[in-house]
Design a protein around this motif. Structure first.
Motif, PDB file in Angstrom:
ATOM      1  N   PRO A 146      23.550  22.781 -73.621  1.00 49.31           N
ATOM      2  CA  PRO A 146      23.467  21.503 -74.420  1.00 49.31           C
ATOM      3  C   PRO A 146      22.598  21.485 -75.692  1.00 49.31           C
ATOM      4  CG  PRO A 146      22.389  21.317 -72.255  1.00 49.31           C
ATOM      5  CD  PRO A 146      23.072  22.555 -72.168  1.00 49.31           C
ATOM      6  N   ASP A 147      21.447  22.384 -75.402  1.00 48.65           N
ATOM      7  CA  ASP A 147      20.490  22.511 -76.541  1.00 48.65           C
ATOM      8  C   ASP A 147      21.042  23.467 -77.394  1.00 48.65           C
ATOM      9  OD1 ASP A 147      18.242  22.658 -77.812  1.00 48.65           O
ATOM     10  OD2 ASP A 147      16.938  24.016 -76.691  1.00 48.65           O
ATOM     11  N   HIS A 148      21.382  22.892 -78.798  1.00 51.14           N
ATOM     12  CA  HIS A 148      21.911  23.704 -79.932  1.00 51.14           C
ATOM     13  C   HIS A 148      21.062  24.763 -80.097  1.00 51.14           C
ATOM     14  CE1 HIS A 148      25.595  21.362 -79.809  1.00 51.14           C
ATOM     15  NE2 HIS A 148      24.852  20.212 -80.163  1.00 51.14           N
ATOM     16  N   ALA A 149      19.509  24.591 -79.974  1.00 51.13           N
ATOM     17  CA  ALA A 149      18.754  25.510 -80.739  1.00 51.13           C
ATOM     18  C   ALA A 149      18.720  26.839 -79.742  1.00 51.13           C
ATOM     19  CB  ALA A 149      17.120  25.126 -80.422  1.00 51.13           C
ATOM     20  N   ALA A 150      19.322  26.746 -78.712  1.00 50.25           N
ATOM     21  CA  ALA A 150      19.549  28.100 -77.773  1.00 50.25           C
ATOM     22  C   ALA A 150      20.272  29.157 -78.574  1.00 50.25           C
ATOM     23  CB  ALA A 150      20.340  27.572 -76.320  1.00 50.25           C
ATOM     24  N   LEU A 151      21.193  28.996 -79.444  1.00 48.75           N
ATOM     25  CA  LEU A 151      21.863  29.858 -80.293  1.00 48.75           C
ATOM     26  C   LEU A 151      20.678  30.681 -80.952  1.00 48.75           C
ATOM     27  CD1 LEU A 151      24.420  31.152 -81.418  1.00 48.75           C
ATOM     28  CD2 LEU A 151      24.554  29.264 -83.226  1.00 48.75           C
ATOM     29  N   ILE A 152      19.908  29.993 -81.412  1.00 47.66           N
ATOM     30  CA  ILE A 152      18.782  30.534 -82.315  1.00 47.66           C
ATOM     31  C   ILE A 152      18.023  31.556 -81.414  1.00 47.66           C
ATOM     32  CG2 ILE A 152      16.795  30.249 -83.761  1.00 47.66           C
ATOM     33  CD1 ILE A 152      17.792  27.570 -84.504  1.00 47.66           C
ATOM     34  N   PHE A 153      17.811  31.164 -80.210  1.00 43.57           N
ATOM     35  CA  PHE A 153      17.054  31.726 -79.047  1.00 43.57           C
ATOM     36  C   PHE A 153      17.650  33.113 -78.841  1.00 43.57           C
ATOM     37  CE2 PHE A 153      16.193  33.170 -74.751  1.00 43.57           C
ATOM     38  CZ  PHE A 153      15.048  33.405 -74.926  1.00 43.57           C
ATOM     39  N   MET A 154      19.163  33.014 -78.780  1.00 39.70           N
ATOM     40  CA  MET A 154      20.121  33.849 -78.412  1.00 39.70           C
ATOM     41  C   MET A 154      20.067  35.121 -79.345  1.00 39.70           C
ATOM     42  SD  MET A 154      24.252  34.027 -77.448  1.00 39.70           S
ATOM     43  CE  MET A 154      24.513  34.305 -79.250  1.00 39.70           C
ATOM     44  N   VAL A 155      20.038  34.674 -80.550  1.00 35.39           N
ATOM     45  CA  VAL A 155      20.292  35.557 -81.852  1.00 35.39           C
ATOM     46  C   VAL A 155      18.831  36.377 -81.745  1.00 35.39           C
ATOM     47  CG1 VAL A 155      20.056  35.613 -84.430  1.00 35.39           C
ATOM     48  CG2 VAL A 155      21.640  34.224 -83.312  1.00 35.39           C
ATOM     49  N   ALA A 156      17.696  35.524 -81.467  1.00 34.47           N
ATOM     50  CA  ALA A 156      16.245  36.412 -81.608  1.00 34.47           C
ATOM     51  C   ALA A 156      16.261  37.462 -80.480  1.00 34.47           C
ATOM     52  CB  ALA A 156      15.087  35.561 -81.198  1.00 34.47           C
ATOM     53  N   VAL A 157      16.764  37.128 -79.155  1.00 32.13           N
ATOM     54  CA  VAL A 157      16.711  38.049 -78.009  1.00 32.13           C
ATOM     55  C   VAL A 157      17.694  39.048 -77.991  1.00 32.13           C
ATOM     56  CG1 VAL A 157      16.139  38.126 -75.375  1.00 32.13           C
ATOM     57  CG2 VAL A 157      15.213  36.303 -76.923  1.00 32.13           C
ATOM     58  N   GLY A 158      18.904  38.335 -77.959  1.00 32.99           N
ATOM     59  CA  GLY A 158      19.947  39.193 -77.625  1.00 32.99           C
ATOM     60  C   GLY A 158      20.350  40.423 -78.465  1.00 32.99           C
ATOM     61  N   PRO A 159      20.362  40.540 -79.735  1.00 32.51           N
ATOM     62  CA  PRO A 159      20.371  41.972 -80.180  1.00 32.51           C
ATOM     63  C   PRO A 159      19.030  42.976 -80.039  1.00 32.51           C
ATOM     64  CG  PRO A 159      20.951  40.082 -81.581  1.00 32.51           C
ATOM     65  CD  PRO A 159      20.555  39.390 -80.633  1.00 32.51           C
ATOM     66  N   THR A 160      17.881  42.120 -79.833  1.00 29.56           N
ATOM     67  CA  THR A 160      16.769  42.852 -79.775  1.00 29.56           C
ATOM     68  C   THR A 160      16.739  43.584 -78.531  1.00 29.56           C
ATOM     69  OG1 THR A 160      15.423  41.261 -81.025  1.00 29.56           O
ATOM     70  CG2 THR A 160      14.232  42.698 -79.289  1.00 29.56           C
ATOM     71  N   MET A 161      17.434  42.846 -77.416  1.00 30.03           N
ATOM     72  CA  MET A 161      17.729  43.756 -76.283  1.00 30.03           C
ATOM     73  C   MET A 161      18.621  44.834 -76.226  1.00 30.03           C
ATOM     74  SD  MET A 161      17.521  40.227 -73.537  1.00 30.03           S
ATOM     75  CE  MET A 161      17.854  41.354 -72.298  1.00 30.03           C
ATOM     76  N   VAL A 162      19.542  44.526 -76.838  1.00 27.47           N
ATOM     77  CA  VAL A 162      20.868  45.611 -77.044  1.00 27.47           C
ATOM     78  C   VAL A 162      19.991  46.726 -77.643  1.00 27.47           C
ATOM     79  CG1 VAL A 162      22.916  46.236 -78.259  1.00 27.47           C
ATOM     80  CG2 VAL A 162      22.684  43.944 -76.839  1.00 27.47           C
ATOM     81  N   VAL A 163      19.596  46.629 -78.786  1.00 24.38           N
ATOM     82  CA  VAL A 163      19.172  47.662 -79.712  1.00 24.38           C
ATOM     83  C   VAL A 163      17.856  48.603 -78.943  1.00 24.38           C
ATOM     84  CG1 VAL A 163      17.848  48.110 -81.932  1.00 24.38           C
ATOM     85  CG2 VAL A 163      19.713  46.555 -82.048  1.00 24.38           C
ATOM     86  N   ILE A 164      16.958  47.963 -78.222  1.00 24.00           N
ATOM     87  CA  ILE A 164      16.061  48.641 -77.470  1.00 24.00           C
ATOM     88  C   ILE A 164      16.694  49.401 -76.375  1.00 24.00           C
ATOM     89  CG2 ILE A 164      14.039  48.117 -75.885  1.00 24.00           C
ATOM     90  CD1 ILE A 164      12.939  45.893 -77.540  1.00 24.00           C
ATOM     91  N   ALA A 165      17.812  48.881 -75.690  1.00 32.23           N
ATOM     92  CA  ALA A 165      18.601  49.438 -74.789  1.00 32.23           C
ATOM     93  C   ALA A 165      19.301  50.866 -75.184  1.00 32.23           C
ATOM     94  CB  ALA A 165      19.363  48.735 -74.082  1.00 32.23           C
ATOM     95  N   LEU A 166      19.616  50.982 -76.493  1.00 32.01           N
ATOM     96  CA  LEU A 166      20.392  51.862 -77.043  1.00 32.01           C
ATOM     97  C   LEU A 166      19.558  52.830 -77.853  1.00 32.01           C
ATOM     98  CD1 LEU A 166      23.543  49.837 -77.966  1.00 32.01           C
ATOM     99  CD2 LEU A 166      23.258  51.382 -75.670  1.00 32.01           C
ATOM    100  N   MET A 167      18.252  52.571 -78.132  1.00 32.89           N
ATOM    101  CA  MET A 167      17.671  53.277 -79.399  1.00 32.89           C
ATOM    102  C   MET A 167      17.470  54.698 -79.134  1.00 32.89           C
ATOM    103  SD  MET A 167      13.812  51.759 -79.318  1.00 32.89           S
ATOM    104  CE  MET A 167      12.627  51.942 -77.766  1.00 32.89           C
ATOM    105  N   PHE A 168      17.354  55.035 -77.853  1.00 30.82           N
ATOM    106  CA  PHE A 168      17.251  56.434 -77.663  1.00 30.82           C
ATOM    107  C   PHE A 168      18.613  57.298 -77.728  1.00 30.82           C
ATOM    108  CE2 PHE A 168      13.147  54.773 -75.904  1.00 30.82           C
ATOM    109  CZ  PHE A 168      12.378  55.683 -76.559  1.00 30.82           C
ATOM    110  N   ILE A 169      19.671  56.546 -77.746  1.00 29.85           N
ATOM    111  CA  ILE A 169      20.794  57.248 -77.634  1.00 29.85           C
ATOM    112  C   ILE A 169      21.434  57.337 -79.211  1.00 29.85           C
ATOM    113  CG2 ILE A 169      23.436  56.698 -76.699  1.00 29.85           C
ATOM    114  CD1 ILE A 169      22.348  55.331 -74.466  1.00 29.85           C
ATOM    115  N   VAL A 170      21.339  56.589 -79.832  1.00 27.70           N
ATOM    116  CA  VAL A 170      21.882  56.716 -81.273  1.00 27.70           C
ATOM    117  C   VAL A 170      20.719  57.422 -82.212  1.00 27.70           C
ATOM    118  CG1 VAL A 170      22.554  55.213 -83.202  1.00 27.70           C
ATOM    119  CG2 VAL A 170      22.796  54.198 -81.147  1.00 27.70           C
ATOM    120  N   ARG A 171      21.580  58.553 -82.343  1.00 22.33           N
ATOM    121  CA  ARG A 171      20.503  59.564 -82.844  1.00 22.33           C
ATOM    122  C   ARG A 171      21.596  60.883 -83.122  1.00 22.33           C
ATOM    123  NH1 ARG A 171      21.179  60.621 -77.916  1.00 22.33           N
ATOM    124  NH2 ARG A 171      20.610  62.643 -76.880  1.00 22.33           N
TER     125      ARG A 171
END
Length: 595
Positions: free
Chosen positions: A171-196
């Motif tokens: 119900p909190d629309h600001a949660a979309l901004i939180f998801m944009v801040a945290v979601g891509p960051t977590m995905v990239v950190i999880a994959l950063m040693f594979i993409v090379r």
């Protein structure tokens, strides 16, 4: 156990695993496409007006396009380090915006919010650059499909993240901004040693064609599925449980391509092919000796290109090769006895590795840049003004065209890479001919917008969306072929500046200026007709009401659409000049030996 360990190591160094991981990373790298959903939350929470929100949008566009630092860092640092910098920027930029919107920290001034948006959105330039650099190096003979698919997933990321947010159902629309801040960051950190880069040029298999066909099938299915979801959610009020189910299916479709590296690594009988990449590289001293022995030969070949008469290029292929061989032999003999002094090259030739500064003094680079500026800039003008264009023609549901052009954009990127690869692989013809074809489609699309015939909004959206998307599959691949892969990150990020530059001139000055002029003209006509029909005692009240600048009818974008069509025609001419100048490069890269 030894066999299992060897296969696991092969799996972790499989170029298809890198490609799939890059696809996942790109699926959350297009944060900028979500700004239309983020801006109302920021506007409502911080009390901004539309002009202030537009300033944040400019900062977003700059962050998305200014990737010089990303290109430089990807060249000098390990890719995992560059990805970590990008993830940190995404987290800090959008994380601070979320803290400000939720009043967990004092609200910064507008200029500081612009800087935060710039920093956050600039993080995706690291994701884009690292994904493209690693995969283009791993698939040097399949650059078109690789770039097209990766850029296509970046274009779809906004729709993917929106669907995941719909599943969260906060119900909190600001949660979309939180998801944009945290979601891509977590995905990239999880994959950063594979993409090379993993030495993918040594992992070529007969099954690669089948693997690409499978990935293309997943891309088409994903695009059709997302289109169906958007239409369904627009027409029907779905329950939360149904939305969760639809999102789980979406995530499953995103995960499906992992079967390719799994099958190749654990279920393939061709062990020698699987583990060829694990063989030690040739010793440095051997490579150095080889380089020394070939240096004079390379200089002679370079001299042949300078000394051969121009009419040789007009001869039939067999005769041309014979004449060049004779000239080469004469130069070798003359150089051996000291009769001539073979001059050294002062810089790389087309098809070799250029630095950015070396590329900037080449006409081919600027032909590619301005062709991209005119083509993609006119396409982005349509994307930015699509809502007003459809409203001016009387369409009430404008979002359907926005959704459609995002899907056509995706299919244009995937299709542009696929068809341009056929051109260079099967015919050894310059990839820029595919760029010219895409620009012809866009010119027709802009012309249909100008004519405003019944149904032309759908046709124009299709043609411009496909053509615009194709630019971002064709241009990066062509740049890597003409100017090498060593500094591809810097070259690519310089070329991306053409997008906001074109949009600034075409949309910010031409299209908006013409629209405002027509809107003011219509407002004045309406005001005059109101004065004639209004009693004198109400004139003072009417004169105090400022008419809204809203344009209606085909005239609103008639002239600007014709101008955009003209720009696309100029882009076609530039692309064809580039085709003419680079035929020899593609013949050398992809031409099959003649018998």
């Amino acid at each position: 156990m030894v066999e299992v360990g060897r296969r696991v190591r092969g799996f972790l160094r499989n170029r298809w695993l890198v490609f799939v991981a890059a696809m996942w990373m790109q699926s959350c790298a297009g944060v900028g496409y979500l700004f239309g959903s983020l801006s109302p939350v920021i506007k409502a929470s911080l009390g901004y007006n539309q002009r202030q929100v537009a300033g944040l949008g400019v900062a977003k566009d700059l962050g998305d396009s200014v990737g010089f630092l990303a290109g430089t860092l990807c060249a000098v640092l390990p890719l995992w380090a560059a990805l970590l910098v990008g993830a940190a920027q995404n987290l800090v930029g959008y994380g601070w915006v979320w803290l400000a919107v939720t009043r967990r920290v004092p609200v910064p001034p507008l200029w500081a919010m612009c800087i935060l948006i710039f920093i956050g959105n600039n993080g995706e330039t690291y994701f884009n650059t690292a994904a493209l650099v690693s995969c283009v190096q791993n698939f040097p003979k399949s650059r078109g499909p690789i770039v097209g698919i990766l850029k296509g997933f970046a274009g779809l990321s906004g729709a993917i993240l929106t669907q995941i947010y719909a599943m969260i159902h906060s119900p909190d629309h600001a949660a979309l901004i939180f998801m944009v801040a945290v979601g891509p960051t977590m995905v990239v950190i999880a994959l950063m040693f594979i993409v090379r880069p993993v030495g993918g040029h040594r992992q070529v298999r007969p099954s690669d064609g089948t693997s690409f066909t499978f990935v293309y099938s997943v891309c088409l299915l994903l695009a059709a599925y997302l289109m169906g979801i958007m239409l369904l959610e627009d027409l029907v009020n779905l329950s939360h449980s149904v939305i969760v189910l639809l999102t789980i299916i979406l995530i499953f479709l995103l995960l499906v391509p992992i079967v390719i590296p799994v099958l190749l690594s654990f279920f393939s009988d061709n062990d020698e092919s699987i583990y060829e990449l694990l063989l030690p590289s040739p010793r440095k001293e051997e490579a150095s000796a080889s380089t020394m022995s070939e240096e004079q030969h390379e200089v002679i070949l370079s001299e042949v290109e300078d000394e051969k008469p121009k009419e040789i290029d007009l001869l039939p292929a067999s005769e041309r090769q014979k004449r060049i061989a004779e000239l080469q032999a004469k130069l070798f003999q003359a150089a051996a006895v000291g009769a001539v002094r073979v001059k050294r090259r002062k810089g790389p030739r087309r098809g070799e590795d250029f630095t950015l500064m070396q590329a900037l003094i080449k006409a081919d680079f600027w032909l590619l840049f301005f062709s991209l500026l005119l083509g993609s800039g006119s396409g982005l003008t349509v994307i930015d003004n699509l809502g007003q264009m459809s409203q001016s023609l009387g369409y009430e549901e404008t979002h359907i065209f926005v959704s459609m052009i995002s899907i056509w954009n995706f299919l244009g990127r995937v299709g542009g890479g696929y068809f341009s690869e056929i051109i260079v692989k099967d015919y050894a013809y310059p990839r820029a001919i595919a760029l010219a074809t895409a620009q012809v489609l866009m010119a027709i699309g802009h012309f249909t917008f100008a004519m405003a015939w019944p149904g032309t909004m759908y046709i124009g959206t299709l043609l411009v969306g496909l053509g615009y998307g194709a630019h971002w599959a064709i241009v990066p691949a062509a740049a890597s072929e003409l100017f090498g892969m060593k500094n591809f990150g810097a070259l690519y990020n310089f070329l991306t500046v053409a997008n906001p530059a074109g949009s600034l001139v075409f949309s910010g000055i031409i299209a908006s200026g013409i629209y405002d002029a027509e809107a003011a003209k219509q407002a004045q006509q309406h005001h005059n007709s109101t004065l004639l029909a209004t009693p004198d005692r109400l004139l003072s009240m009417v004169s105090d009401v400022a008419p809204a600048l809203k344009c209606e009818g085909a005239i609103c974008f008639f002239l600007s659409s014709l101008i955009m069509s003209g720009f696309c025609i100029i882009a076609v001419v530039l692309s064809l000049i580039l085709v003419y100048r680079t035929k020899i490069v593609y013949t050398n890269l992809y031409g099959k030996p003649r018998t």
